[in-house]
Motif scaffolding. Structure first.
Motif, short mmCIF file in Angstrom:
data_model
loop_
_atom_site.label_atom_id
_atom_site.label_comp_id
_atom_site.label_asym_id
_atom_site.label_seq_id
_atom_site.Cartn_x
_atom_site.Cartn_y
_atom_site.Cartn_z
N ARG A 140 9.00 -5.50 -7.12
CA ARG A 140 8.79 -4.37 -6.25
C ARG A 140 9.27 -3.05 -7.03
O ARG A 140 8.28 -2.07 -6.96
CB ARG A 140 9.40 -4.75 -4.71
CG ARG A 140 8.86 -3.61 -3.91
CD ARG A 140 9.78 -3.44 -2.77
NE ARG A 140 11.21 -2.69 -3.27
CZ ARG A 140 12.10 -3.43 -2.67
NH1 ARG A 140 12.50 -4.12 -1.80
NH2 ARG A 140 13.16 -2.79 -3.26
N ARG A 141 10.36 -2.99 -7.27
CA ARG A 141 10.71 -1.90 -7.83
C ARG A 141 9.98 -1.56 -9.22
O ARG A 141 9.81 -0.09 -9.59
CB ARG A 141 12.31 -1.82 -8.25
CG ARG A 141 12.65 -0.40 -8.91
CD ARG A 141 14.24 -0.46 -8.89
NE ARG A 141 14.87 -1.38 -10.08
CZ ARG A 141 15.97 -1.61 -10.34
NH1 ARG A 141 16.97 -0.96 -9.69
NH2 ARG A 141 16.57 -2.56 -11.23
N ALA A 142 9.66 -2.44 -10.00
CA ALA A 142 8.88 -2.16 -11.25
C ALA A 142 7.42 -1.66 -10.72
O ALA A 142 6.61 -0.74 -11.40
CB ALA A 142 8.70 -3.48 -11.97
N GLU A 143 6.85 -2.20 -9.85
CA GLU A 143 5.75 -1.77 -9.47
C GLU A 143 5.55 -0.30 -8.71
O GLU A 143 4.68 0.49 -8.93
CB GLU A 143 5.01 -2.67 -8.23
CG GLU A 143 4.77 -4.17 -8.90
CD GLU A 143 4.51 -5.04 -7.83
OE1 GLU A 143 4.53 -4.68 -6.50
OE2 GLU A 143 4.30 -6.40 -8.05
N LYS A 148 4.30 5.34 -9.51
CA LYS A 148 4.48 6.87 -9.68
C LYS A 148 3.85 7.37 -10.90
O LYS A 148 3.84 8.79 -11.12
CB LYS A 148 6.16 7.05 -9.67
CG LYS A 148 6.79 6.71 -8.41
CD LYS A 148 8.25 6.88 -8.43
CE LYS A 148 8.82 6.65 -7.02
NZ LYS A 148 10.32 6.73 -6.98
N LYS A 149 3.67 6.54 -11.84
CA LYS A 149 3.09 7.30 -13.19
C LYS A 149 1.40 7.66 -12.99
O LYS A 149 0.98 8.15 -13.91
CB LYS A 149 3.33 6.08 -14.35
CG LYS A 149 4.78 5.85 -14.70
CD LYS A 149 4.54 4.77 -15.70
CE LYS A 149 6.26 4.49 -16.17
NZ LYS A 149 6.23 3.44 -17.20
N GLY A 150 0.94 7.17 -12.11
CA GLY A 150 -0.47 7.79 -11.84
C GLY A 150 -1.26 6.84 -11.08
O GLY A 150 -2.46 7.25 -10.75
N ARG A 151 -0.93 5.87 -10.64
CA ARG A 151 -1.82 4.70 -9.96
C ARG A 151 -1.80 5.31 -8.55
O ARG A 151 -0.60 5.30 -7.88
CB ARG A 151 -1.21 3.07 -10.21
CG ARG A 151 -1.58 2.80 -11.53
CD ARG A 151 -1.23 1.32 -11.52
NE ARG A 151 -1.28 0.77 -12.90
CZ ARG A 151 -1.00 -0.51 -13.34
NH1 ARG A 151 -0.68 -1.28 -12.31
NH2 ARG A 151 -1.23 -0.95 -14.60
N SER A 152 -2.90 5.10 -7.70
CA SER A 152 -2.82 5.55 -6.32
C SER A 152 -2.67 4.54 -5.62
O SER A 152 -2.03 4.58 -4.32
CB SER A 152 -4.37 6.21 -5.91
OG SER A 152 -5.34 5.48 -6.60
N GLU A 153 -2.97 3.53 -5.94
CA GLU A 153 -3.17 2.01 -5.00
C GLU A 153 -1.88 1.09 -5.63
O GLU A 153 -1.84 0.98 -6.83
CB GLU A 153 -4.31 1.25 -5.06
CG GLU A 153 -5.50 2.17 -4.17
CD GLU A 153 -4.98 2.41 -2.62
OE1 GLU A 153 -4.38 1.59 -2.26
OE2 GLU A 153 -5.55 3.36 -2.34
N PRO A 154 -1.28 0.61 -4.55
CA PRO A 154 0.18 -0.38 -5.46
C PRO A 154 -0.79 -1.62 -5.84
O PRO A 154 -1.62 -2.05 -5.24
CB PRO A 154 0.93 -0.72 -4.12
CG PRO A 154 -0.03 -0.37 -3.05
CD PRO A 154 -0.90 0.64 -3.30
N VAL A 155 -0.45 -2.25 -6.93
CA VAL A 155 -0.69 -3.56 -7.34
C VAL A 155 0.32 -4.45 -7.60
O VAL A 155 1.38 -4.43 -7.94
CB VAL A 155 -1.23 -3.41 -8.95
CG1 VAL A 155 -1.66 -4.69 -9.34
CG2 VAL A 155 -2.43 -2.18 -9.09
#
Length: 409
Positions: A140-143, A148-155
């Protein structure tokens, strides 16, 4: 003011159990005050405020366990918070691993010193489940970092069972997690500071709040669910009951709570928690002053009766020389055979039986023997001397040294 010490492996759900236990205790108190009929012999007079004391915060993250110094500092902060929260109208739940038995003993002593009850709740989560929980937190912390690096939706990882949960706790580094699991010291009912002990398995939906509340306060929570089990043979039933009682005494609480007859345990102080009695700061000065007055009186007697032969002839005591001293109910007695054994006939002369250097040496010896009691705070009824007992005690010491006997003998 009762204290609840949670303990368990890292990532075993300690914080979840602490919040759950706090809410259940609040719910239990609501039910107790909502009803007027309670079969408990002990009544709850006032409501307890429930406090959860965390072992970690932003200033003391989980990596404090990497070094002994930082871990000790974090424990000191948690100890101070728990001690401040231990008041007469509060229940303190100490959240954290509390994996060191010496640390649990220190908390138990603090509860004893405060005159309150204490219990240990062991969150019995298996090691594999703890590792799985920590791995889910690491993913979860890695995701979150990737988001935070640019993805708008969590994977989320499809194999993760914790990603969609409300778990927001920080993970442990994998190496540190294994190290803490290896270092964990499990609680035991053989240790008095781990009793009463309640074990909450991972599969249980909630901790046994009725038994925990009973152990802490003595208030009995009546069971709301009636027994619907099919009756069995009385012999088999007794054997099953005895087996359950034996298992409970070794794995859960250390003793079986009999609802309806038992009450809140009595807190018995012991030497590790009883504070030393406060000694008067002038006690040593008073002892010095009293013994000096006795030495001065003996010195005055030797000046008016310098000769041992003359003092024995004028003495009213047939056993030897008797000397009256201030504030003492007994006399200083020097037997006749002792008074004449000096190298000179002068009582206070060099080599005399009542020479001033000898008297001063005896005085220092007696004060050094009794200074131990004053320095350790034992003067108040625990083997020490009261101020009015000092003269007679010093005179008895002198008589035993000179070989004399007091009038009460």
């Amino acid at each position: 003011m009762p204290l609840v010490i949670l303990t368990g492996y890292p990532c075993s759900g300690l914080t979840h159990r602490a919040n759950q236990l706090a809410s259940l205790i609040e719910k239990t108190q609501d039910e107790l005050f909502a009803t007027t009929e309670n079969a408990s012999p002990v009544k709850l007079k006032s409501r307890f405020n429930v406090h959860i004391v965390p072992s970690h915060d932003a200033s003391h993250p989980r990596i404090v366990y990497d070094h002994a110094r930082t871990e000790k500092e974090a424990r000191g902060v948690a100890y101070a918070r728990a001690k401040r929260a231990l008041t007469k109208d509060s229940i303190v739940i100490l959240d954290g691993m509390n994996y060191i038995k010496g640390w649990r003993y220190q908390l138990w002593c603090e509860a004893k010193s405060a005159g309150t009850t204490c219990c240990v709740v062991h969150v019995g989560t298996p090691v594999d489940q703890c590792v799985a929980n920590n791995d889910a937190r690491l993913r979860r912390r890695a995701e979150e970092k990737e988001n935070k690096k640019g993805r708008s939706e969590p994977v989320y990882n499809a194999t993760s069972t914790e990603s969609n949960s409300t778990d927001t706790e920080e993970p442990y580094p994998s190496e540190l997690l294994n190290n803490l699991i290896f270092r964990y010291e499990e609680p035991s009912t053989h240790s008095r500071w781990d009793k009463p002990l309640f074990t909450v398995p991972w599969a249980d939906p909630e901790p046994p709040v009725a038994d925990i509340f009973h152990a802490l306060t003595g208030v009995i929570i009546s069971s709301a669910q009636p027994n619907t089990e099919t009756p069995i043979n009385p012999l088999v039933e007794s054997l099953v009951a005895s087996s359950i009682s034996s298992a409970a005494s070794t794995t859960t609480t250390g003793k079986t709570f009999s609802r309806g007859t038992s009450a809140r345990p009595k807190i018995v102080p012991h030497q590790a928690t009883v504070q030393a009695s406060v000694t008067d700061s002038s006690a040593l000065y008073g002892m010095e002053k009293c013994t000096s007055a006795i030495i001065t009186a003996i010195r005055a007697f030797t000046q008016s009766n310098p000769s041992a032969e003359a003092a024995l002839a004028q003495s009213s005591n047939t056993k030897g020389i008797s000397i009256d001293v201030p504030d003492a109910s007994i006399q200083v007695i020097i037997p006749a055979h002792v008074a004449t054994t000096g190298t000179t006939d002068e009582l206070a002369g060099a080599g005399g039986i009542l020479a001033l250097p000898k008297l001063q040496r005896l005085k220092r010896q007696w004060i050094s023997l009794n200074r131990v009691y004053i320095g350790r705070g034992h003067a108040a009824g625990q083997g020490g001397l009261a101020q009015d007992q000092i003269p007679d005690a010093f005179v008895r010491f002198l008589n035993s040294t000179f070989g004399g006997e007091d009038d009460d003998a």
